[in-house]
Scaffold this active site. Structure first.
Site, PDB file in Angstrom:
ATOM      1  N   CYS A   1      14.877   0.485   0.560  1.00 15.36           N
ATOM      2  CA  CYS A   1      14.369   1.836   0.789  1.00 15.36           C
ATOM      3  C   CYS A   1      15.422   2.881   0.449  1.00 15.36           C
ATOM      4  O   CYS A   1      15.114   3.934  -0.087  1.00 15.36           O
ATOM      5  CB  CYS A   1      13.912   1.996   2.236  1.00 15.36           C
ATOM      6  SG  CYS A   1      15.181   1.592   3.431  1.00 15.36           S
TER       7      CYS A   1
ATOM      8  N   GLU B   1       9.745   5.435   9.466  1.00 18.08           N
ATOM      9  CA  GLU B   1      10.814   5.198   8.482  1.00 18.08           C
ATOM     10  C   GLU B   1      10.101   4.790   7.204  1.00 18.08           C
ATOM     11  O   GLU B   1       9.623   3.656   7.083  1.00 18.08           O
ATOM     12  CB  GLU B   1      11.738   4.059   8.957  1.00 18.08           C
ATOM     13  CG  GLU B   1      12.492   4.338  10.249  1.00 18.08           C
ATOM     14  CD  GLU B   1      13.630   5.330  10.070  1.00 18.08           C
ATOM     15  OE1 GLU B   1      13.922   5.713   8.921  1.00 18.08           O
ATOM     16  OE2 GLU B   1      14.210   5.745  11.082  1.00 18.08           O
TER      17      GLU B   1
HETATM   18  P1  NAD Z   1       3.810  -1.344   3.706  1.00 24.65           P
HETATM   19  O1  NAD Z   1       3.614   0.069   4.081  1.00 24.65           O
HETATM   20  O2  NAD Z   1       2.895  -1.936   2.701  1.00 24.65           O
HETATM   21  O3  NAD Z   1       3.730  -2.298   4.985  1.00 24.65           O
HETATM   22  C1  NAD Z   1       4.576  -2.130   6.097  1.00 24.65           C
HETATM   23  C2  NAD Z   1       3.934  -2.755   7.317  1.00 24.65           C
HETATM   24  O4  NAD Z   1       2.782  -1.996   7.681  1.00 24.65           O
HETATM   25  C3  NAD Z   1       3.443  -4.191   7.113  1.00 24.65           C
HETATM   26  O5  NAD Z   1       3.743  -4.933   8.278  1.00 24.65           O
HETATM   27  C4  NAD Z   1       1.952  -4.007   6.947  1.00 24.65           C
HETATM   28  O6  NAD Z   1       1.198  -5.145   7.314  1.00 24.65           O
HETATM   29  C5  NAD Z   1       1.679  -2.858   7.897  1.00 24.65           C
HETATM   30  N1  NAD Z   1       0.452  -2.108   7.635  1.00 24.65           N
HETATM   31  C6  NAD Z   1      -0.271  -2.029   6.493  1.00 24.65           C
HETATM   32  N2  NAD Z   1      -1.345  -1.228   6.670  1.00 24.65           N
HETATM   33  C7  NAD Z   1      -1.306  -0.788   7.942  1.00 24.65           C
HETATM   34  C8  NAD Z   1      -2.116   0.093   8.721  1.00 24.65           C
HETATM   35  N3  NAD Z   1      -3.197   0.673   8.207  1.00 24.65           N
HETATM   36  N4  NAD Z   1      -1.758   0.338   9.995  1.00 24.65           N
HETATM   37  C9  NAD Z   1      -0.644  -0.225  10.523  1.00 24.65           C
HETATM   38  N5  NAD Z   1       0.163  -1.070   9.844  1.00 24.65           N
HETATM   39  C10 NAD Z   1      -0.165  -1.348   8.562  1.00 24.65           C
HETATM   40  O7  NAD Z   1       5.322  -1.448   3.212  1.00 24.65           O
HETATM   41  P2  NAD Z   1       6.093  -2.725   2.643  1.00 24.65           P
HETATM   42  O8  NAD Z   1       5.634  -2.985   1.249  1.00 24.65           O
HETATM   43  O9  NAD Z   1       6.066  -3.838   3.623  1.00 24.65           O
HETATM   44  O10 NAD Z   1       7.599  -2.203   2.608  1.00 24.65           O
HETATM   45  C11 NAD Z   1       8.146  -1.510   1.540  1.00 24.65           C
HETATM   46  C12 NAD Z   1       8.197  -0.032   1.834  1.00 24.65           C
HETATM   47  O11 NAD Z   1       8.930   0.165   3.023  1.00 24.65           O
HETATM   48  C13 NAD Z   1       8.917   0.776   0.789  1.00 24.65           C
HETATM   49  O12 NAD Z   1       8.229   1.983   0.580  1.00 24.65           O
HETATM   50  C14 NAD Z   1      10.265   1.049   1.415  1.00 24.65           C
HETATM   51  O13 NAD Z   1      10.915   2.194   0.930  1.00 24.65           O
HETATM   52  C15 NAD Z   1       9.898   1.186   2.842  1.00 24.65           C
HETATM   53  N6  NAD Z   1      11.036   0.930   3.717  1.00 24.65           N
HETATM   54  C16 NAD Z   1      11.556   1.988   4.410  1.00 24.65           C
HETATM   55  C17 NAD Z   1      12.662   1.789   5.218  1.00 24.65           C
HETATM   56  C18 NAD Z   1      13.269   2.932   5.992  1.00 24.65           C
HETATM   57  O14 NAD Z   1      14.059   2.663   6.872  1.00 24.65           O
HETATM   58  N7  NAD Z   1      12.936   4.165   5.711  1.00 24.65           N
HETATM   59  C19 NAD Z   1      13.231   0.508   5.331  1.00 24.65           C
HETATM   60  C20 NAD Z   1      12.677  -0.536   4.616  1.00 24.65           C
HETATM   61  C21 NAD Z   1      11.564  -0.307   3.815  1.00 24.65           C
END
Ligand code: NAD
Length: 498
Positions: free
Chosen positions: A279, A245
Site C-alpha cells: 500500500c 486504511e
Molecule cells: P479489498 O478491499 O479487496 O479487501 C480487503 C478486505 O475487505 C478483504 O478481507 C475482503 O474480503 C473484505 N471485503 C470485501 N468486500 C467487503 C465489503 N463489502 N464489506 C466488508 N469487507 C469487505 O483489498 P485487498 O485486495 O485485500 O488489499 C489490497 C488493497 O489494500 C490495496 O488497495 C492496498 O493499497 C490496500 N492496503 C492498504 C493498507 C494501508 O494500511 N493503508 C495496507 C495494506 C493494503
C-alpha cells in the site's frame, strides 16, 4: 468434487474456503466459511471475552501480549514459510514483515497503560473548584477486516493495539490469506487459552460486510479505497465508528542534492518489494532534471539484477490473479501514450509473474500515474524543480505515504507532501517505527494505527470532573444571583477581554 483452481484464487468448496499458492496452485488452507449467524455468535462470544480481557487490566494484558510476542519471535520461520506458501512473497520479505509486526506487539503492550491509563489533567481558573480526570476505555469488540498483501503486519497493526487497549477482536482475514489469519488467532489462543479474546471469521466480502453490521464497537478496515467506501456505508447504518486504511499511489521525490546511489537502492526496494504489492509502495518518482538521467540509470541497473520466480527469487508471483490484467493495462496505457519502458515493458506480465518494469516520461494523466498498479512497476518522470515535484505528487486524491531524497530541503519537502507519512532518505521506514502513527488522507482513508494515536484509536476518551470545593462564582445553578452573573462577566472581561 474438486473444482479447477486458478493458482492463488480462493474458492469455496462444501462450505469451506480453500486457499492456494499463487505460484504452484498447491492447497495451503481450508477454513469454514462463516454465515451471518456465525459472525453474530462470534461477536457475542467476543463481547463476553472482552469483559474478562478488560478486567485483566493493563498489567495482565501486557503480560499476555508479551507472551504472544515471544511466541511470534520464536516461531518466525514457521510463520514466514506459511506467508510465503499462501501469498507467494519471498521468505525474506515475510521475515521482515513479521519482525515489524513483533515490534508493534511489543510496543503496544508496553505503552498502553502510559497512553490510555487514568490520569489527572489540569483544571483551568474557570471551574478551578473541580478536578479533571481522563482515561481511555475500550470499545468492547473491535472488528478487524484485513487485506492479503501483508497478512501479518497489517492486521497486527490494528489487532495488537486494539487488544492492548482492552478490546476483544473478531478478525476477518482476506480470502487470499485465511490460513495466515487463522495461525495468528490459534497462536494467540495458545498464550491466552481462557477466553476467545481474538477469533477469526472466514469468507469473502459478504462476511466482512456482516461484521460491519454485527454491532461491534468499532471496525478497523484495511484494503482498497473502493471497499473502504462500502465498509463506511455499512457502518453508517448503525453509526459504528470506522478506521479506514485504504489504497495509495505513493510518490518519491529526488532533489538535486540527493545521494543518487542511496536513492536508487531505496527506490528499487520501496517500489518492488513484495512484487510491488504494498500500500505504501513507491509507484511514482519525480526526479529533478539535473539528476534525472543518472538516477534512472542507477534504478534500471539495480532493478535489472533482481530475480523473478517462485522460491528464492527477489520477486515472487502476483498474489491476486485478477491483478495481472490491471498491471498489464497500466503498462500498455503508459506506452500507448508515449511513455518509454527502460526496463521490462509490454511483455513483462508472464502469469503469475511480472518482471520489474521502469517506465519514464509517462503522461501524468495515464492510469499508470493516477491509479494504484500494485505490481513491480514504477514510473519515473522528470520535473523542473521540487515545487513541480510536490505539485505532481500531491495531484492525486490518494495520500498515504511518500519519500524524499535530498539534503538541504528534504524535510521541508516531506512536510509539504499531502500524505499521512513520509520517509526522508529511505522508503517505507515509517511503517516499522512503532512510536509513529500510520494512516492516510483523502482516498487513502482516515484514522491512525500504531503509536500513541493508534492506541487511542481503539478506545474512547472518558472525561470525569469531580468537585473539590464550593464554587465562588456560582454559574451552573439556578441558585445564582444577578450579582453572581455580574461578577462572572467582570471576571471573564478581566481574564480574556484584552
Ligand atoms: P479489498 O478491499 O479487496 O479487501 C480487503 C478486505 O475487505 C478483504 O478481507 C475482503 O474480503 C473484505 N471485503 C470485501 N468486500 C467487503 C465489503 N463489502 N464489506 C466488508 N469487507 C469487505 O483489498 P485487498 O485486495 O485485500 O488489499 C489490497 C488493497 O489494500 C490495496 O488497495 C492496498 O493499497 C490496500 N492496503 C492498504 C493498507 C494501508 O494500511 N493503508 C495496507 C495494506 C493494503
Amino acid at each position: 468434487m474438486t473444482a479447477v483452481h486458478v493458482p492463488g484464487a480462493p474458492v469455496i468448496e462444501d462450505g469451506r474456503l480453500v486457499s492456494t499458492s499463487p505460484a504452484s496452485g498447491a492447497e495451503v488452507g481450508r477454513l469454514p466459511v462463516a454465515t451471518p449467524e456465525d459472525v453474530g455468535r462470534a461477536v457475542d462470544r467476543a463481547r463476553r471475552a472482552g469483559e474478562w480481557w478488560a478486567g485483566l487490566g493493563f498489567a495482565g494484558r501486557r503480560q499476555r501480549l508479551l507472551r504472544w510476542r515471544a511466541l511470534l519471535a520464536r516461531r518466525i520461520e514457521e510463520l514466514a514459510d506459511l506467508v510465503h506458501a499462501e501469498g507467494g512473497k519471498p521468505v525474506a520479505d515475510a521475515v521482515v514483515e513479521i519482525v515489524t509486526a513483533v515490534e508493534h506487539v511489543d510496543w503496544a503492550a508496553r505503552n498502553a497503560r502510559r497512553v490510555l491509563g487514568p490520569r489527572r489533567v489540569r483544571s483551568r481558573l474557570v471551574l478551578a473548584e473541580f478536578s479533571a480526570h481522563l482515561e481511555y476505555q475500550p470499545h468492547g469488540v473491535v472488528g478487524v477486516i484485513g487485506p492479503w498483501n501483508y497478512p501479518v503486519f497489517t492486521p497486527i497493526g490494528s489487532v495488537a493495539y486494539a487488544l492492548a487497549a482492552g478490546n476483544a477482536v473478531v478478525f476477518k482475514p482476506s480470502e487470499y490469506t485465511p490460513a495466515v489469519g487463522q495461525w495468528l488467532v490459534d497462536t494467540f489462543a495458545e498464550v491466552v487459552p481462557e477466553q476467545p479474546v481474538f477469533t477469526a471469521v472466514h469468507g469473502l466480502g459478504d462476511v466482512g460486510a456482516a461484521l460491519c453490521r454485527s454491532g461491534v464497537g468499532k471496525v478497523a478496515f484495511t484494503g482498497s479505497s473502493a471497499t473502504a467506501r462500502k465498509v463506511m456505508a455499512a457502518c453508517a447504518e448503525s453509526l459504528t465508528p470506522v478506521l479506514l486504511e485504504a489504497g495509495g499511489k505513493d510518490a518519491m521525490i529526488v532533489d538535486a542534492d540527493a545521494d543518487l546511489d542511496a536513492a536508487a537502492e531505496a527506490c528499487v526496494w520501496g517500489a518492488l518489494t513484495n512484487a510491488g504489492q504494498t500500500c505504501i509502495g513507491i509507484e511514482r518518482v519525480y526526479a529533478v532534471e539535473p539528476v534525472f538521467d543518472a538516477f534512472v540509470g542507477k534504478v534500471v541497473e539495480r532493478a535489472g539484477r533482481l530475480t523473478v520466480g517462485p522460491d528464492d527469487a527477489d520477486i515472487g508471483p502476483i498474489t491476486m490473479p485478477s491483478q495481472l490484467d490491471v498491471i498489464r493495462r497500466h503498462i500498455d496505457d503508459a506506452l500507448a501514450r508515449g511513455g518509454r519502458a527502460v526496463l521490462g515493458g509490454a511483455d513483462a506480465v508472464q502469469p503469475p509473474y511480472v518482471r520489474p518494469t521502469v517506465l519514464v516520461d509517462v503522461p501524468e494523466d495515464s492510469i499508470a500515474v493516477r491509479e494504484e498498479t500494485f505490481g513491480p512497476t514504477l514510473t519515473v518522470n522528470r520535473v523542473r524543480d521540487v515545487d513541480e515535484a510536490v505539485a505532481r505528487a500531491n495531484a492525486l486524491s490518494y495520500g498515504l505515504g511518500g519519500s524524499v531524497f535530498g539534503r538541504r530541503r528534504a524535510v521541508a519537502i516531506a512536510r509539504r507532501l499531502r500524505s499521512g507519512m513520509a520517509s526522508v532518505n529511505s522508503t517505507l521506514t515509517f511503517a516499522g517505527m512503532s512510536t509513529l502513527p500510520f494512516g492516510g488522507v483523502g482516498d487513502s482513508g482516515f484514522g491512525r494505527i500504531h503509536g500513541e494515536d493508534g492506541l487511542r484509536e481503539f478506545s474512547r476518551a472518558k472525561a470525569i470532573t469531580r468537585r473539590r470545593a464550593r464554587s465562588l462564582l456560582a454559574s451552573t445553578t439556578f441558585e445564582r444571583t444577578a450579582a453572581d452573573v455580574a461578577r462572572l462577566v467582570k471576571a471573564i472581561k478581566t481574564m480574556y477581554g484584552r
